[in-house]
Design a protein around this motif. Structure first.
Motif, PDB file in Angstrom:
ATOM      1  N   PRO A  52       0.803  -1.229   0.000  1.00 29.26           N
ATOM      2  CA  PRO A  52       0.000   0.000   0.000  1.00 29.26           C
ATOM      3  C   PRO A  52       0.839   1.283   0.000  1.00 29.26           C
ATOM      4  CG  PRO A  52       0.135  -0.875   2.215  1.00 29.26           C
ATOM      5  CD  PRO A  52       0.846  -1.871   1.317  1.00 29.26           C
ATOM      6  N   ASN A  53       2.181   1.142   0.000  1.00 29.29           N
ATOM      7  CA  ASN A  53       3.058   2.310   0.147  1.00 29.29           C
ATOM      8  C   ASN A  53       3.827   2.633  -1.130  1.00 29.29           C
ATOM      9  OD1 ASN A  53       2.451   2.548   2.995  1.00 29.29           O
ATOM     10  ND2 ASN A  53       3.720   0.725   3.265  1.00 29.29           N
ATOM     11  N   ARG A  54       4.357   3.842  -1.159  1.00 30.13           N
ATOM     12  CA  ARG A  54       5.214   4.299  -2.270  1.00 30.13           C
ATOM     13  C   ARG A  54       6.473   4.907  -1.659  1.00 30.13           C
ATOM     14  NH1 ARG A  54       2.212   5.275  -7.379  1.00 30.13           N
ATOM     15  NH2 ARG A  54       0.153   4.386  -7.078  1.00 30.13           N
ATOM     16  N   TYR A  55       7.625   4.537  -2.212  1.00 24.79           N
ATOM     17  CA  TYR A  55       8.906   4.988  -1.690  1.00 24.79           C
ATOM     18  C   TYR A  55       9.730   5.629  -2.806  1.00 24.79           C
ATOM     19  CZ  TYR A  55       7.647   1.617   1.941  1.00 24.79           C
ATOM     20  OH  TYR A  55       6.998   0.932   2.925  1.00 24.79           O
ATOM     21  N   PRO A  56      10.353   6.781  -2.557  1.00 23.32           N
ATOM     22  CA  PRO A  56      11.249   7.361  -3.564  1.00 23.32           C
ATOM     23  C   PRO A  56      12.513   6.504  -3.659  1.00 23.32           C
ATOM     24  CG  PRO A  56      11.281   8.682  -1.561  1.00 23.32           C
ATOM     25  CD  PRO A  56      10.243   7.618  -1.361  1.00 23.32           C
ATOM     26  N   VAL A  57      13.049   6.362  -4.877  1.00 26.99           N
ATOM     27  CA  VAL A  57      14.275   5.600  -5.068  1.00 26.99           C
ATOM     28  C   VAL A  57      15.274   6.416  -5.878  1.00 26.99           C
ATOM     29  CG1 VAL A  57      13.150   3.351  -4.852  1.00 26.99           C
ATOM     30  CG2 VAL A  57      13.402   4.383  -7.110  1.00 26.99           C
TER      31      VAL A  57
ATOM     32  N   LEU B 283       8.063  -0.520 -10.286  1.00 25.27           N
ATOM     33  CA  LEU B 283       8.896   0.683 -10.311  1.00 25.27           C
ATOM     34  C   LEU B 283       8.317   1.666 -11.303  1.00 25.27           C
ATOM     35  CD1 LEU B 283      12.583  -0.572 -10.354  1.00 25.27           C
ATOM     36  CD2 LEU B 283      11.641   1.185  -8.850  1.00 25.27           C
ATOM     37  N   ILE B 284       8.261   2.930 -10.927  1.00 21.53           N
ATOM     38  CA  ILE B 284       7.751   3.987 -11.794  1.00 21.53           C
ATOM     39  C   ILE B 284       8.832   5.058 -11.901  1.00 21.53           C
ATOM     40  CG2 ILE B 284       5.933   5.716 -12.110  1.00 21.53           C
ATOM     41  CD1 ILE B 284       4.293   3.871 -10.052  1.00 21.53           C
TER      42      ILE B 284
END
Length: 167
Positions: free
Chosen positions: A80-85, A104-105
């Motif tokens: 359910p989460n989004r993390y910057p990479v 990955l986006i």
């Protein structure tokens, strides 16, 4: 046993396959684990253009994946989460249910380049939570084609005994 051509591969020297599906999915990528003689470990290299993703949001029931960001900026959607990479980040995608779904986006302005490493199970079930699909497949190959590969939706489920003789 796979014959090893050379125990070293440089992704920059490989021929990438370009593909695009719709307006959101696009990548230039290649699998090269076999080039290294690997049979139980999948290895790939991918380049995703800005604003795109290289695959649908999905989770594996058997296989595990690991991604190493080489260059570019992006977002790792995980459960359910989004993390910057960013370059140098190592991303884990353990097997499991929708809580381990991932993709990955590319949120940056240059291609997002990464290595992908995965286990190569003899069979796999993959779910796609956004679309409600699943993939069931065997890695067995005959005549250059998978022996079994099926993409469907739960709505097509039938009873265990459906179609059996004498029922």
């Amino acid at each position: 046993m796979t014959e090893t051509k050379k125990p070293i591969v440089n992704p920059a020297e490989l021929e990438l396959e370009h593909w695009q599906e719709g307006t959101f999915f696009e990548s230039r990528d290649v699998s090269f684990g076999a080039e290294l003689g690997l049979t139980n470990l999948g290895v790939g290299y991918g380049e995703v253009p800005p604003g795109k993703s290289g695959c649908p949001f999905h989770n594996h029931h058997i296989e595990e994946e690991l991604f190493v960001i080489l260059s570019g900026q992006g977002e790792y959607r995980f459960g359910p989460n989004r993390y910057p990479v960013k370059p140098g980040d190592v991303l884990g995608a353990p097997s499991g249910g929708p809580e381990t779904a991932h993709n990955l986006i590319n949120t940056g302005t240059e291609p997002l380049k990464y290595l992908s490493i995965s286990t190569n199970a003899k069979a796999e079930i993959v779910e796609y939570p956004d679309s409600g699909k699943f993939l069931a497949q065997s890695r067995a190959v005959a005549g250059g084609k998978p022996v079994f590969r099926f993409i469907g939706k739960r709505e097509s489920e039938v009873d265990y005994w459906d179609g059996e003789p004498g029922i």
